[in-house]
Scaffold this motif. Sequence first.
Motif, PDB file in Angstrom:
ATOM      1  N   LEU A  11       0.827  -1.200   0.000  1.00  0.00           N
ATOM      2  CA  LEU A  11       0.000   0.000   0.000  1.00  0.00           C
ATOM      3  C   LEU A  11       0.864   1.253   0.000  1.00  0.00           C
ATOM      4  O   LEU A  11       0.612   2.207  -0.755  1.00  0.00           O
ATOM      5  CB  LEU A  11      -0.913  -0.003   1.226  1.00  0.00           C
ATOM      6  CG  LEU A  11      -1.793   1.230   1.435  1.00  0.00           C
ATOM      7  CD1 LEU A  11      -2.774   1.382   0.299  1.00  0.00           C
ATOM      8  CD2 LEU A  11      -2.519   1.131   2.772  1.00  0.00           C
ATOM      9  N   THR A  12       1.900   1.271   0.817  1.00  0.00           N
ATOM     10  CA  THR A  12       2.797   2.431   0.893  1.00  0.00           C
ATOM     11  C   THR A  12       3.496   2.671  -0.444  1.00  0.00           C
ATOM     12  O   THR A  12       3.593   3.815  -0.921  1.00  0.00           O
ATOM     13  CB  THR A  12       3.856   2.212   1.994  1.00  0.00           C
ATOM     14  OG1 THR A  12       3.207   1.985   3.242  1.00  0.00           O
ATOM     15  CG2 THR A  12       4.766   3.426   2.110  1.00  0.00           C
ATOM     16  N   ALA A  14       2.448   1.707  -3.424  1.00  0.00           N
ATOM     17  CA  ALA A  14       1.464   2.091  -4.439  1.00  0.00           C
ATOM     18  C   ALA A  14       1.079   3.566  -4.309  1.00  0.00           C
ATOM     19  O   ALA A  14       0.962   4.280  -5.317  1.00  0.00           O
ATOM     20  CB  ALA A  14       0.226   1.215  -4.322  1.00  0.00           C
ATOM     21  N   VAL A  15       0.870   4.021  -3.068  1.00  0.00           N
ATOM     22  CA  VAL A  15       0.534   5.437  -2.850  1.00  0.00           C
ATOM     23  C   VAL A  15       1.707   6.320  -3.262  1.00  0.00           C
ATOM     24  O   VAL A  15       1.529   7.363  -3.915  1.00  0.00           O
ATOM     25  CB  VAL A  15       0.151   5.686  -1.380  1.00  0.00           C
ATOM     26  CG1 VAL A  15      -0.016   7.179  -1.114  1.00  0.00           C
ATOM     27  CG2 VAL A  15      -1.137   4.948  -1.034  1.00  0.00           C
ATOM     28  N   SER A  18       1.824   6.677  -7.013  1.00  0.00           N
ATOM     29  CA  SER A  18       0.842   7.617  -7.554  1.00  0.00           C
ATOM     30  C   SER A  18       1.288   9.059  -7.368  1.00  0.00           C
ATOM     31  O   SER A  18       1.075   9.910  -8.236  1.00  0.00           O
ATOM     32  CB  SER A  18      -0.515   7.395  -6.881  1.00  0.00           C
ATOM     33  OG  SER A  18      -1.027   6.123  -7.210  1.00  0.00           O
ATOM     34  N   ASN A  69       5.629   1.252  -8.265  1.00  0.00           N
ATOM     35  CA  ASN A  69       4.412   0.523  -8.602  1.00  0.00           C
ATOM     36  C   ASN A  69       4.719  -0.944  -8.915  1.00  0.00           C
ATOM     37  O   ASN A  69       3.990  -1.846  -8.500  1.00  0.00           O
ATOM     38  CB  ASN A  69       3.736   1.176  -9.804  1.00  0.00           C
ATOM     39  CG  ASN A  69       2.380   0.578 -10.108  1.00  0.00           C
ATOM     40  OD1 ASN A  69       1.468   0.617  -9.294  1.00  0.00           O
ATOM     41  ND2 ASN A  69       2.235   0.009 -11.295  1.00  0.00           N
ATOM     42  N   LEU A  80      -5.436  -4.735  -4.662  1.00  0.00           N
ATOM     43  CA  LEU A  80      -5.154  -3.625  -3.761  1.00  0.00           C
ATOM     44  C   LEU A  80      -4.331  -2.546  -4.444  1.00  0.00           C
ATOM     45  O   LEU A  80      -4.577  -1.349  -4.266  1.00  0.00           O
ATOM     46  CB  LEU A  80      -4.391  -4.136  -2.523  1.00  0.00           C
ATOM     47  CG  LEU A  80      -3.868  -3.079  -1.547  1.00  0.00           C
ATOM     48  CD1 LEU A  80      -5.022  -2.317  -0.908  1.00  0.00           C
ATOM     49  CD2 LEU A  80      -3.004  -3.736  -0.483  1.00  0.00           C
ATOM     50  N   VAL A  81      -3.361  -2.952  -5.274  1.00  0.00           N
ATOM     51  CA  VAL A  81      -2.412  -2.006  -5.855  1.00  0.00           C
ATOM     52  C   VAL A  81      -2.978  -1.243  -7.049  1.00  0.00           C
ATOM     53  O   VAL A  81      -2.873  -0.020  -7.122  1.00  0.00           O
ATOM     54  CB  VAL A  81      -1.123  -2.746  -6.274  1.00  0.00           C
ATOM     55  CG1 VAL A  81      -0.150  -1.786  -6.953  1.00  0.00           C
ATOM     56  CG2 VAL A  81      -0.467  -3.386  -5.064  1.00  0.00           C
ATOM     57  N   LEU A  84      -5.251   1.927  -6.829  1.00  0.00           N
ATOM     58  CA  LEU A  84      -4.587   3.098  -6.264  1.00  0.00           C
ATOM     59  C   LEU A  84      -3.893   3.938  -7.324  1.00  0.00           C
ATOM     60  O   LEU A  84      -3.479   5.071  -7.051  1.00  0.00           O
ATOM     61  CB  LEU A  84      -3.580   2.658  -5.194  1.00  0.00           C
ATOM     62  CG  LEU A  84      -4.186   2.027  -3.941  1.00  0.00           C
ATOM     63  CD1 LEU A  84      -3.092   1.568  -2.987  1.00  0.00           C
ATOM     64  CD2 LEU A  84      -5.108   3.018  -3.239  1.00  0.00           C
ATOM     65  N   LEU A  87      -5.057   7.487  -7.897  1.00  0.00           N
ATOM     66  CA  LEU A  87      -4.617   8.611  -7.076  1.00  0.00           C
ATOM     67  C   LEU A  87      -3.723   9.567  -7.862  1.00  0.00           C
ATOM     68  O   LEU A  87      -3.658  10.758  -7.557  1.00  0.00           O
ATOM     69  CB  LEU A  87      -3.863   8.101  -5.841  1.00  0.00           C
ATOM     70  CG  LEU A  87      -4.685   7.329  -4.808  1.00  0.00           C
ATOM     71  CD1 LEU A  87      -3.782   6.827  -3.689  1.00  0.00           C
ATOM     72  CD2 LEU A  87      -5.804   8.197  -4.244  1.00  0.00           C
ATOM     73  N   SER A  88      -3.026   9.047  -8.876  1.00  0.00           N
ATOM     74  CA  SER A  88      -2.160   9.913  -9.684  1.00  0.00           C
ATOM     75  C   SER A  88      -2.984  10.958 -10.431  1.00  0.00           C
ATOM     76  O   SER A  88      -2.508  12.063 -10.704  1.00  0.00           O
ATOM     77  CB  SER A  88      -1.343   9.077 -10.672  1.00  0.00           C
ATOM     78  OG  SER A  88      -2.201   8.416 -11.598  1.00  0.00           O
ATOM     79  N   ILE A 120     -12.002   1.598 -11.306  1.00  0.00           N
ATOM     80  CA  ILE A 120     -11.900   0.782 -10.097  1.00  0.00           C
ATOM     81  C   ILE A 120     -12.843  -0.413 -10.179  1.00  0.00           C
ATOM     82  O   ILE A 120     -12.497  -1.531  -9.788  1.00  0.00           O
ATOM     83  CB  ILE A 120     -12.205   1.623  -8.843  1.00  0.00           C
ATOM     84  CG1 ILE A 120     -11.088   2.647  -8.618  1.00  0.00           C
ATOM     85  CG2 ILE A 120     -12.350   0.746  -7.602  1.00  0.00           C
ATOM     86  CD1 ILE A 120     -11.339   3.599  -7.470  1.00  0.00           C
TER      87      ILE A 120
END
Length: 327
Positions: A11-12, A14-15, A18, A69, A80-81, A84, A87-88, A120
């Motif tokens: 998660l970290t 992937a964020v 973005s 990524n 999950l990835v 996200l 977000l970009s 999504i």
Amino acid sequence: MGLSPDNFHGLTLAVSSSIFIGASFIMKKKGLIKAGTKGIRAGSGGYTYLYEPLWWVGMISMIVGEIANFAAYAFAPAILVTPLGALSIIVSAVLAHFVLEEKLHIFGVLGCALCVVGSISIVLHAPQEKPIHSVKQVWQHATQPGFIIYTFLVLIVVAVLIFRYVPRYGHTHMVVYVGICSLMGSLTVMSVKAVGIALKLTFSEMNQFKYFETWVFVLVVTVCCVFQLNYLNKALDTFNTAIIAPVYYVMFTIFTILASVILFKDWESQSGAQIVTELCGFITILSGTFLLHKTKDMGNDASKDKDPPLVESPNHVDTPSNTDSQR
């Protein structure tokens, strides 16, 4: 239920990906604008931006984002990835508003939201990939008739866009440039996956770089990336960044999922409900894209639509001809 350590790391990453990718659009656009004042603009076929440090900062930011990524998939599942990545779009739109002063109309915001929701929906209900244990296994999938036909269709459409539509509509319709990037991007992702598998297996003491198939995938990645970067630069130099980011994300996601389904035949394991949900996602994306196209200039043209104040010229004299024409 909390996140597992691996999912948290994914998660970290992937964020972070973005954020880097969203910011790269803005830095590259700033670099393109600055380079355009010194020479031929990228939208007109120039390459002055290659000498602009800010453009390279944006390029490095995009590379770092893509690496993050790619690494995220090593820790967390795609479900999950991948979502996200949307977000970009938000990062790019917000930065474009404040840094580039590119205004995004309220209907443009709604279009972005529809695109993100539709994407999504597709990603969350996309078929699960089957485990791949060798580059040769990917090569066997890639040489099946279905994917060969898809590859040829992509190359034909890209060739038509480049030689027929870019000279005529490249400067007025961003779908031309973005379409080229997205179509080539779907082939890039499939090849990147093969190269990633090769690296993973090689690090596990199963050398995959002794096979010619691995180097073919490396060559495909290189060629496709060059095409994508060239036409993405043209799009960024010509159109509003806040519009390009979501449309590129949407089209890229659609073609990538389509290529993945054809390549790995994961659609065979899908239920009817999953297929219907994906179709609804496609319709939502098309609605958002249509709304973005229709409203992309509303914010910028608002001031142009206002009637200018009527100022009487001090030298104006009402002559008979003037009076008659006003009647």
